[in-house]
Design a protein around this motif. Structure first.
Motif, PDB file in Angstrom:
ATOM      1  N   LEU A 121     -77.564  60.599 -62.136  1.00  0.00           N
ATOM      2  CA  LEU A 121     -77.406  59.303 -61.481  1.00  0.00           C
ATOM      3  C   LEU A 121     -77.758  58.177 -62.452  1.00  0.00           C
ATOM      4  N   ILE A 122     -78.881  58.309 -63.126  1.00  0.00           N
ATOM      5  CA  ILE A 122     -79.315  57.286 -64.079  1.00  0.00           C
ATOM      6  C   ILE A 122     -78.292  57.154 -65.206  1.00  0.00           C
ATOM      7  N   SER A 123     -77.764  58.258 -65.679  1.00  0.00           N
ATOM      8  CA  SER A 123     -76.769  58.243 -66.758  1.00  0.00           C
ATOM      9  C   SER A 123     -75.444  57.625 -66.316  1.00  0.00           C
ATOM     10  N   LEU A 124     -75.080  57.799 -65.054  1.00  0.00           N
ATOM     11  CA  LEU A 124     -73.805  57.306 -64.547  1.00  0.00           C
ATOM     12  C   LEU A 124     -73.699  55.784 -64.630  1.00  0.00           C
ATOM     13  N   HIS A 125     -74.813  55.095 -64.555  1.00  0.00           N
ATOM     14  CA  HIS A 125     -74.815  53.627 -64.587  1.00  0.00           C
ATOM     15  C   HIS A 125     -74.006  53.080 -65.750  1.00  0.00           C
ATOM     16  N   GLY A 126     -74.299  53.526 -66.967  1.00  0.00           N
ATOM     17  CA  GLY A 126     -73.598  53.022 -68.147  1.00  0.00           C
ATOM     18  C   GLY A 126     -72.111  53.298 -68.118  1.00  0.00           C
ATOM     19  N   HIS A 127     -71.745  54.478 -67.657  1.00  0.00           N
ATOM     20  CA  HIS A 127     -70.323  54.828 -67.602  1.00  0.00           C
ATOM     21  C   HIS A 127     -69.567  53.907 -66.640  1.00  0.00           C
ATOM     22  N   LEU A 128     -70.116  53.709 -65.452  1.00  0.00           N
ATOM     23  CA  LEU A 128     -69.420  52.880 -64.469  1.00  0.00           C
ATOM     24  C   LEU A 128     -69.324  51.428 -64.914  1.00  0.00           C
ATOM     25  N   VAL A 129     -70.421  50.880 -65.397  1.00  0.00           N
ATOM     26  CA  VAL A 129     -70.412  49.477 -65.805  1.00  0.00           C
ATOM     27  C   VAL A 129     -69.518  49.272 -67.023  1.00  0.00           C
ATOM     28  N   ASP A 130     -69.656  50.129 -68.022  1.00  0.00           N
ATOM     29  CA  ASP A 130     -68.854  49.963 -69.238  1.00  0.00           C
ATOM     30  C   ASP A 130     -67.367  50.145 -68.988  1.00  0.00           C
ATOM     31  N   ASP A 131     -67.020  50.968 -68.001  1.00  0.00           N
ATOM     32  CA  ASP A 131     -65.608  51.165 -67.648  1.00  0.00           C
ATOM     33  C   ASP A 131     -65.082  50.069 -66.724  1.00  0.00           C
ATOM     34  N   GLY A 132     -65.975  49.179 -66.272  1.00  0.00           N
ATOM     35  CA  GLY A 132     -65.564  48.137 -65.332  1.00  0.00           C
ATOM     36  C   GLY A 132     -65.348  48.667 -63.927  1.00  0.00           C
ATOM     37  N   SER A 133     -65.910  49.826 -63.630  1.00  0.00           N
ATOM     38  CA  SER A 133     -65.758  50.443 -62.305  1.00  0.00           C
ATOM     39  C   SER A 133     -66.815  49.917 -61.345  1.00  0.00           C
ATOM     40  N   LEU A 134     -66.901  48.605 -61.230  1.00  0.00           N
ATOM     41  CA  LEU A 134     -67.935  47.996 -60.405  1.00  0.00           C
ATOM     42  C   LEU A 134     -67.723  48.249 -58.921  1.00  0.00           C
ATOM     43  N   ASP A 135     -66.518  48.629 -58.543  1.00  0.00           N
ATOM     44  CA  ASP A 135     -66.245  48.986 -57.153  1.00  0.00           C
ATOM     45  C   ASP A 135     -66.920  50.303 -56.771  1.00  0.00           C
ATOM     46  N   ARG A 136     -67.459  51.018 -57.761  1.00  0.00           N
ATOM     47  CA  ARG A 136     -68.123  52.295 -57.505  1.00  0.00           C
ATOM     48  C   ARG A 136     -69.650  52.193 -57.560  1.00  0.00           C
ATOM     49  N   LEU A 137     -70.198  50.983 -57.605  1.00  0.00           N
ATOM     50  CA  LEU A 137     -71.648  50.830 -57.709  1.00  0.00           C
ATOM     51  C   LEU A 137     -72.397  51.432 -56.531  1.00  0.00           C
ATOM     52  N   ASP A 138     -71.711  51.611 -55.396  1.00  0.00           N
ATOM     53  CA  ASP A 138     -72.364  52.264 -54.257  1.00  0.00           C
ATOM     54  C   ASP A 138     -72.651  53.735 -54.539  1.00  0.00           C
ATOM     55  N   GLU A 139     -72.106  54.290 -55.611  1.00  0.00           N
ATOM     56  CA  GLU A 139     -72.449  55.645 -56.043  1.00  0.00           C
ATOM     57  C   GLU A 139     -73.787  55.666 -56.776  1.00  0.00           C
ATOM     58  N   LEU A 140     -74.263  54.491 -57.185  1.00  0.00           N
ATOM     59  CA  LEU A 140     -75.531  54.370 -57.907  1.00  0.00           C
ATOM     60  C   LEU A 140     -76.659  53.843 -57.038  1.00  0.00           C
ATOM     61  N   PHE A 141     -76.333  52.844 -56.212  1.00  0.00           N
ATOM     62  CA  PHE A 141     -77.351  52.078 -55.518  1.00  0.00           C
ATOM     63  C   PHE A 141     -77.251  52.220 -54.008  1.00  0.00           C
ATOM     64  N   THR A 142     -78.397  52.063 -53.336  1.00  0.00           N
ATOM     65  CA  THR A 142     -78.375  51.943 -51.886  1.00  0.00           C
ATOM     66  C   THR A 142     -77.747  50.592 -51.542  1.00  0.00           C
ATOM     67  N   ALA A 143     -77.233  50.465 -50.343  1.00  0.00           N
ATOM     68  CA  ALA A 143     -76.572  49.223 -49.927  1.00  0.00           C
ATOM     69  C   ALA A 143     -77.507  48.022 -50.038  1.00  0.00           C
ATOM     70  N   ASP A 144     -78.814  48.252 -49.824  1.00  0.00           N
ATOM     71  CA  ASP A 144     -79.793  47.166 -49.839  1.00  0.00           C
ATOM     72  C   ASP A 144     -80.630  47.132 -51.119  1.00  0.00           C
ATOM     73  N   VAL A 145     -80.096  47.660 -52.204  1.00  0.00           N
ATOM     74  CA  VAL A 145     -80.834  47.729 -53.469  1.00  0.00           C
ATOM     75  C   VAL A 145     -81.432  46.372 -53.850  1.00  0.00           C
ATOM     76  N   THR A 146     -82.606  46.417 -54.440  1.00  0.00           N
ATOM     77  CA  THR A 146     -83.184  45.248 -55.097  1.00  0.00           C
ATOM     78  C   THR A 146     -83.055  45.486 -56.592  1.00  0.00           C
ATOM     79  N   TYR A 147     -82.395  44.567 -57.286  1.00  0.00           N
ATOM     80  CA  TYR A 147     -82.154  44.661 -58.725  1.00  0.00           C
ATOM     81  C   TYR A 147     -82.932  43.509 -59.351  1.00  0.00           C
ATOM     82  N   ASP A 148     -84.099  43.823 -59.888  1.00  0.00           N
ATOM     83  CA  ASP A 148     -85.066  42.822 -60.324  1.00  0.00           C
ATOM     84  C   ASP A 148     -84.841  42.423 -61.775  1.00  0.00           C
ATOM     85  N   LEU A 149     -84.400  41.179 -61.972  1.00  0.00           N
ATOM     86  CA  LEU A 149     -84.127  40.632 -63.295  1.00  0.00           C
ATOM     87  C   LEU A 149     -85.085  39.487 -63.632  1.00  0.00           C
ATOM     88  N   THR A 150     -86.252  39.464 -62.995  1.00  0.00           N
ATOM     89  CA  THR A 150     -87.175  38.353 -63.205  1.00  0.00           C
ATOM     90  C   THR A 150     -87.624  38.248 -64.665  1.00  0.00           C
TER      91      THR A 150
END
Length: 138
Positions: free
Chosen positions: A14-43
């Motif tokens: 799962l952790i490894s899949l992140h780079g593949h999906l983002v780098d391929d522009g497969s952002l429509d598949r982010l629900d395969e990585l994250f819960t619907a209510d994910v908190t993505y902390d960029l502070t």
């Protein structure tokens, strides 16, 4: 609490899949990585935390060409925390189109869902100084 080998492997993939999906522009598949209510902390980057998969997706689209062309995740450490929930720490290298790169640490809470393991919270911390900013004690 110990974590079954199958679960440990699933979390690491799962952790490894992140780079593949983002780098391929497969952002429509982010629900395969994250819960619907994910908190993505960029502070650590001076931004407010993102809430939800749609917000993560929109932020990536908004960055456009400023996104790294390659995300490499390494040094993945999985620790059992509670039933159906684990903590994961990993390192990330981002390579930009101009060849420059940066390093981050990902601190993730990963939960078991009906669809499989998903990241419910991710804190991204920039690596800016060697040795975590520590100096040799005198």
């Amino acid at each position: 609490m110990s974590l079954a080998v199958e679960d440990r492997l699933a979390v690491m993939e799962l952790i490894s899949l992140h780079g593949h999906l983002v780098d391929d522009g497969s952002l429509d598949r982010l629900d395969e990585l994250f819960t619907a209510d994910v908190t993505y902390d960029l502070t650590d980057f001076g931004q407010e935390p993102l809430s939800g998969v749609a917000a993560v997706r929109e932020a990536a689209w908004a960055l456009g060409a400023a996104n790294p062309v390659a995300h490499h995740v390494t040094n993945v450490v999985v620790t059992a925390w509670a039933e159906g929930r684990v903590q994961v720490r990993s390192k990330g290298l981002g390579i930009r189109a101009d060849g420059s790169c940066g390093s981050v640490s990902y601190d993730d809470t990963v939960v078991r869902t009906a669809e499989g393991w998903r990241i419910s919270h991710r804190r991204v911390s920039a690596r800016r100084t060697p040795l975590g900013g520590m100096t040799k004690p005198r």
